[in-house]
Design an enzyme around this catalytic site. Structure first.
Site, PDB file in Angstrom:
ATOM      1  N   GLY A 114      -3.513  -3.851   8.461  1.00 57.25           N
ATOM      2  CA  GLY A 114      -4.726  -3.617   9.248  1.00 57.25           C
ATOM      3  C   GLY A 114      -5.319  -4.891   9.820  1.00 57.25           C
ATOM      4  CE  LYS A 126      -1.524  -9.604  -3.145  1.00 55.69           C
ATOM      5  NZ  LYS A 126      -2.161  -8.684  -2.209  1.00 55.69           N
ATOM      6  CG  HIS A 150      -6.830  -1.008   1.854  1.00 57.45           C
ATOM      7  ND1 HIS A 150      -7.510  -2.105   1.339  1.00 57.45           N
ATOM      8  CD2 HIS A 150      -5.547  -1.134   1.428  1.00 57.45           C
ATOM      9  CE1 HIS A 150      -6.656  -2.853   0.647  1.00 57.45           C
ATOM     10  NE2 HIS A 150      -5.459  -2.277   0.683  1.00 57.45           N
ATOM     11  N   GLY A 177       0.096  -0.404  -0.392  1.00 51.20           N
ATOM     12  CA  GLY A 177      -0.530   0.910  -0.524  1.00 51.20           C
ATOM     13  C   GLY A 177      -1.468   1.056   0.662  1.00 51.20           C
ATOM     14  CG  ASN A 179      -2.529 -10.227   9.098  1.00 48.11           C
ATOM     15  OD1 ASN A 179      -3.259 -11.118   9.499  1.00 48.11           O
ATOM     16  ND2 ASN A 179      -2.393  -9.926   7.820  1.00 48.11           N
ATOM     17  NE  ARG A 204       2.392   3.273  -3.467  1.00 50.17           N
ATOM     18  CZ  ARG A 204       1.228   2.696  -3.706  1.00 50.17           C
ATOM     19  NH1 ARG A 204       0.139   3.416  -3.837  1.00 50.17           N
ATOM     20  NH2 ARG A 204       1.148   1.379  -3.823  1.00 50.17           N
ATOM     21  NE  ARG A 222      -6.357  -3.064  -7.080  1.00 45.87           N
ATOM     22  CZ  ARG A 222      -5.297  -2.707  -6.375  1.00 45.87           C
ATOM     23  NH1 ARG A 222      -4.237  -3.510  -6.319  1.00 45.87           N
ATOM     24  NH2 ARG A 222      -5.279  -1.581  -5.727  1.00 45.87           N
ATOM     25  CD  GLU A 259      -7.837  -5.125  -2.952  1.00 45.61           C
ATOM     26  OE1 GLU A 259      -6.912  -5.819  -2.480  1.00 45.61           O
ATOM     27  OE2 GLU A 259      -7.653  -4.010  -3.438  1.00 45.61           O
ATOM     28  N   GLY A 316      -2.268  -1.783   3.437  1.00 49.22           N
ATOM     29  CA  GLY A 316      -1.520  -2.881   2.802  1.00 49.22           C
ATOM     30  C   GLY A 316      -0.160  -2.327   2.414  1.00 49.22           C
ATOM     31  NE  ARG A 329       4.930 -10.080   6.896  1.00 48.66           N
ATOM     32  CZ  ARG A 329       4.448 -10.740   5.860  1.00 48.66           C
ATOM     33  NH1 ARG A 329       3.853 -11.888   6.038  1.00 48.66           N
ATOM     34  NH2 ARG A 329       4.569 -10.281   4.634  1.00 48.66           N
ATOM     35  N   GLY A 381      -3.206  -6.092   4.612  1.00 45.26           N
ATOM     36  CA  GLY A 381      -2.246  -6.944   5.325  1.00 45.26           C
ATOM     37  C   GLY A 381      -1.863  -6.429   6.704  1.00 45.26           C
ATOM     38  CG  ASN A 416      -4.709  -7.283  -7.326  1.00 47.56           C
ATOM     39  OD1 ASN A 416      -4.044  -6.364  -7.782  1.00 47.56           O
ATOM     40  ND2 ASN A 416      -5.178  -7.282  -6.093  1.00 47.56           N
ATOM     41  CG  HIS A 461      -6.541   0.634  -1.729  1.00 48.23           C
ATOM     42  ND1 HIS A 461      -5.668   1.536  -1.159  1.00 48.23           N
ATOM     43  CD2 HIS A 461      -5.770  -0.343  -2.247  1.00 48.23           C
ATOM     44  CE1 HIS A 461      -4.433   1.135  -1.337  1.00 48.23           C
ATOM     45  NE2 HIS A 461      -4.459  -0.008  -2.001  1.00 48.23           N
TER      46      HIS A 461
HETATM   47  N1  LIG Z   1       1.291 -10.586  10.763  1.00 46.83           N
HETATM   48  C1  LIG Z   1       1.591  -9.408  10.259  1.00 46.83           C
HETATM   49  N2  LIG Z   1       1.996  -8.407  11.083  1.00 46.83           N
HETATM   50  C2  LIG Z   1       2.316  -7.184  10.590  1.00 46.83           C
HETATM   51  N3  LIG Z   1       2.233  -6.868   9.282  1.00 46.83           N
HETATM   52  C3  LIG Z   1       1.835  -7.825   8.430  1.00 46.83           C
HETATM   53  C4  LIG Z   1       1.487  -9.135   8.861  1.00 46.83           C
HETATM   54  N4  LIG Z   1       1.131  -9.860   7.767  1.00 46.83           N
HETATM   55  C5  LIG Z   1       1.257  -9.033   6.684  1.00 46.83           C
HETATM   56  N5  LIG Z   1       1.665  -7.819   7.082  1.00 46.83           N
HETATM   57  C6  LIG Z   1       2.018  -6.659   6.259  1.00 46.83           C
HETATM   58  O1  LIG Z   1       1.034  -6.382   5.279  1.00 46.83           O
HETATM   59  C7  LIG Z   1       1.663  -5.654   4.204  1.00 46.83           C
HETATM   60  C8  LIG Z   1       1.165  -6.201   2.876  1.00 46.83           C
HETATM   61  O2  LIG Z   1      -0.203  -6.008   2.832  1.00 46.83           O
HETATM   62  P1  LIG Z   1      -1.096  -6.578   1.611  1.00 46.83           P
HETATM   63  O3  LIG Z   1      -2.474  -6.056   1.827  1.00 46.83           O
HETATM   64  O4  LIG Z   1      -0.907  -8.034   1.526  1.00 46.83           O
HETATM   65  O5  LIG Z   1      -0.360  -5.881   0.423  1.00 46.83           O
HETATM   66  P2  LIG Z   1      -0.815  -5.517  -1.047  1.00 46.83           P
HETATM   67  O6  LIG Z   1      -1.116  -4.046  -1.015  1.00 46.83           O
HETATM   68  O7  LIG Z   1       0.372  -5.850  -1.881  1.00 46.83           O
HETATM   69  O8  LIG Z   1      -2.057  -6.313  -1.368  1.00 46.83           O
HETATM   70  C9  LIG Z   1       3.164  -5.812   4.406  1.00 46.83           C
HETATM   71  O9  LIG Z   1       3.711  -4.621   4.950  1.00 46.83           O
HETATM   72  C10 LIG Z   1       3.249  -6.931   5.441  1.00 46.83           C
HETATM   73  O10 LIG Z   1       4.379  -6.830   6.234  1.00 46.83           O
HETATM   74  C1  LIG Z   2      -3.838   1.796  -5.460  1.00 47.91           C
HETATM   75  C2  LIG Z   2      -2.814   1.100  -4.652  1.00 47.91           C
HETATM   76  O1  LIG Z   2      -2.134   1.704  -3.866  1.00 47.91           O
HETATM   77  O2  LIG Z   2      -2.736  -0.218  -4.816  1.00 47.91           O
HETATM   78  P1  LIG Z   2      -1.705  -1.225  -4.110  1.00 47.91           P
HETATM   79  O3  LIG Z   2      -1.980  -1.167  -2.641  1.00 47.91           O
HETATM   80  O4  LIG Z   2      -2.064  -2.560  -4.693  1.00 47.91           O
HETATM   81  O5  LIG Z   2      -0.328  -0.761  -4.471  1.00 47.91           O
HETATM   82 MG   LIG Z   3      -3.145  -3.802  -1.908  1.00 47.64          MG
END
Ligand SMILES: Nc1ncnc2c1ncn2[C@@H]1O[C@H](COP(=O)(O)OP(=O)(O)O)[C@@H](O)[C@H]1O
Ligand SMILES: CC(=O)OP(=O)(O)O
Ligand SMILES: [Mg+2]
Length: 388
Positions: A321, A16, A199, A203, A323, A232, A88, A373, A201, A275, A319, A9, A173
């Site tokens: 959603g 990853k 979702h 993104g 945590n 973004r 991915r 994923e 994260g 965080r 991440g 990914n 996603h």
């Molecule tokens: N315990 C937590 N509390 C708040 N936010 C968190 C926590 N753990 C991870 N995150 C947040 O999740 C986000 C990353 O999400 P992730 O789904 O891992 O990213 P990616 O899109 O790169 O896969 C970051 O903003 C990170 O700060």
């Molecule tokens: C499509 C997309 O936003 O992916 P990521 O969350 O990995 O940046």
């Molecule tokens: Mg992601």
């Protein structure tokens, strides 16, 4: 029989990877290369239960990051002998739906779609090309983020712009949405539930799922539209580009780059990492950033509720959603009349498990479902390789 699939990914500044047995979803190795292209990069590789193998060094580009991943397997194991490599790929356009075996034509098509996902498709291709070189005999499979959203109806994917532009909403996603939607159906004990999937994260996107199918989604032609994200902006007035051209002399590429890399939480609070923003929620900038972030989510929840008419569950993943209880609570405040409420103790309890965070018997369940994923990509990769 162990049949490991290597899943890559490759993100805009990270890689990853996991070595997965798709049948059991057991991981024999997983890792992350972070801060590619920055001064201080880091690779963290975990094999089995031992201490992680960590390398702190700059990784100037994705090629060097991937070379370091191979070196980590050589030094810390396990043996890297995949039966297939699953990649991915973020943008599949209208050309790709289900996962496909990679050949020269597929590579050319992913390259053609790169202008629509400049942060993602080019680095996805770097991963594919390197894996082809390292594992020339092993099938490579591309799994597209856009695939799950193929079911969008025309009224959801059509922008009200001149038809000759040939543009439309795609949504992203999708692999995550498909996985958590299936898990939500299992948790709810309903075959084809109506869901609002959030979702969140780096993104972030919201998706309305009706009877198990994506019927609307907040990301559009590119992964820039919709929710506020790490770097973004999400939704802005499209006239912003013209305004910035006149007022600041920025060209289209500069505007797009700024909205993609200098927007979101980073623009408002000085950090793209939730965080860090939460840790500073005493300061005014961070407070405003969080209010903008969660208000945008609430607006999409309301909009998708109106589209769906009946909602069985709101699902949080990614991440943030998974945590961040405060984001869940702030995003859903004031929605009690829609039947959406949280159980505060359940919401705040730390857990990495799938769970309901709404009260028992709530009209709309609120679920937290850790996304997978990589497991989903491994599963689709093996299914395709076995069938062909
Ligand atoms: N315990 C937590 N509390 C708040 N936010 C968190 C926590 N753990 C991870 N995150 C947040 O999740 C986000 C990353 O999400 P992730 O789904 O891992 O990213 P990616 O899109 O790169 O896969 C970051 O903003 C990170 O700060
Ligand atoms: C499509 C997309 O936003 O992916 P990521 O969350 O990995 O940046
Ligand atoms: Mg992601």
């Amino acid at each position: 029989m162990s049949e490991p699939v290597l899943v890559l990914n490759t993100g805009s500044s990270s890689i990853k990877y996991e070595l997965i047995n798709p049948r059991t979803r057991a991981r024999s190795a997983r890792g992350l290369v972070e801060r590619i292209g920055q001064e201080r990069g880091r690779l963290t590789h975990r094999a089995g239960d031992g201490p992680p193998y960590v390398r702190e060094q700059p990784f100037p580009d994705h090629g060097e990051g991937l070379a370091a991943v191979l070196a980590a397997f050589s030094s810390a194991g396990p043996e890297l002998d995949p039966v297939a490599v699953g990649h991915r790929v973020v943008h599949g356009g209208t050309r790709f739906g289900d996962a496909v075996l990679v050949d020269d034509e597929v590579i050319a098509a992913i390259e053609e779609l790169a202008p629509l996902a400049p942060l993602h498709n080019p680095v996805n291709l770097t991963g594919i090309r390197l894996a082809q070189k390292v594992f020339p005999e092993v099938p490579q499979v591309a799994v597209f983020d856009t695939a799950f959203h193929r079911t969008l109806p025309p009224e959801a994917y059509t922008y009200a712009v001149p038809r000759e532009w040939g543009v439309r909403r795609f949504g992203f996603h999708g692999t995550s949405c498909a996985y958590v939607s299936r898990r939500a159906a299992a948790l709810l004990g309903r075959d084809d539930p109506n869901l609002i999937v959030l979702h969140l994260g780096n993104g972030a996107g919201a998706t309305a799922v009706e009877g198990g199918r994506s019927v609307d989604t907040s990301m559009g032609l590119t992964p820039l539209e919709g929710l506020v994200m790490g770097t973004r902006s999400g939704d802005v007035d499209p006239a912003l580009a013209g305004y910035l051209a006149r007022a600041e002399g920025l060209d289209a590429e500069q505007v797009e780059h700024a909205l993609s890399h200098r927007g979101g939480l980073l623009a408002l609070a000085g950090s793209s990492d939730m965080r860090e923003v939460r840790a500073r929620s005493g300061d005014d900038d961070a407070r405003l950033a969080l209010a903008v972030y969660t208000r945008r989510i609430r607006k999409y929840v309301g909009a998708y509720y109106a589209l769906l008419g009946r909602v069985d569950a709101v699902v949080f993943t990614g991440g943030v959603g998974e945590n961040d209880p405060a984001t869940r609570a702030e995003s859903l405040t004031g929605l009690t009349r829609l039947g959406i409420t949280l159980d505060p103790a359940r919401n705040e309890a730390a857990s990495h498990e799938e769970r309901a965070v709404s009260p028992d018997g709530a009209e709309v369940a609120v679920l937290v479902i850790p996304t997978d994923e990589e497991g989903e990509i491994a599963h689709q990769t093996l299914a395709l390789v076995t069938a062909s």
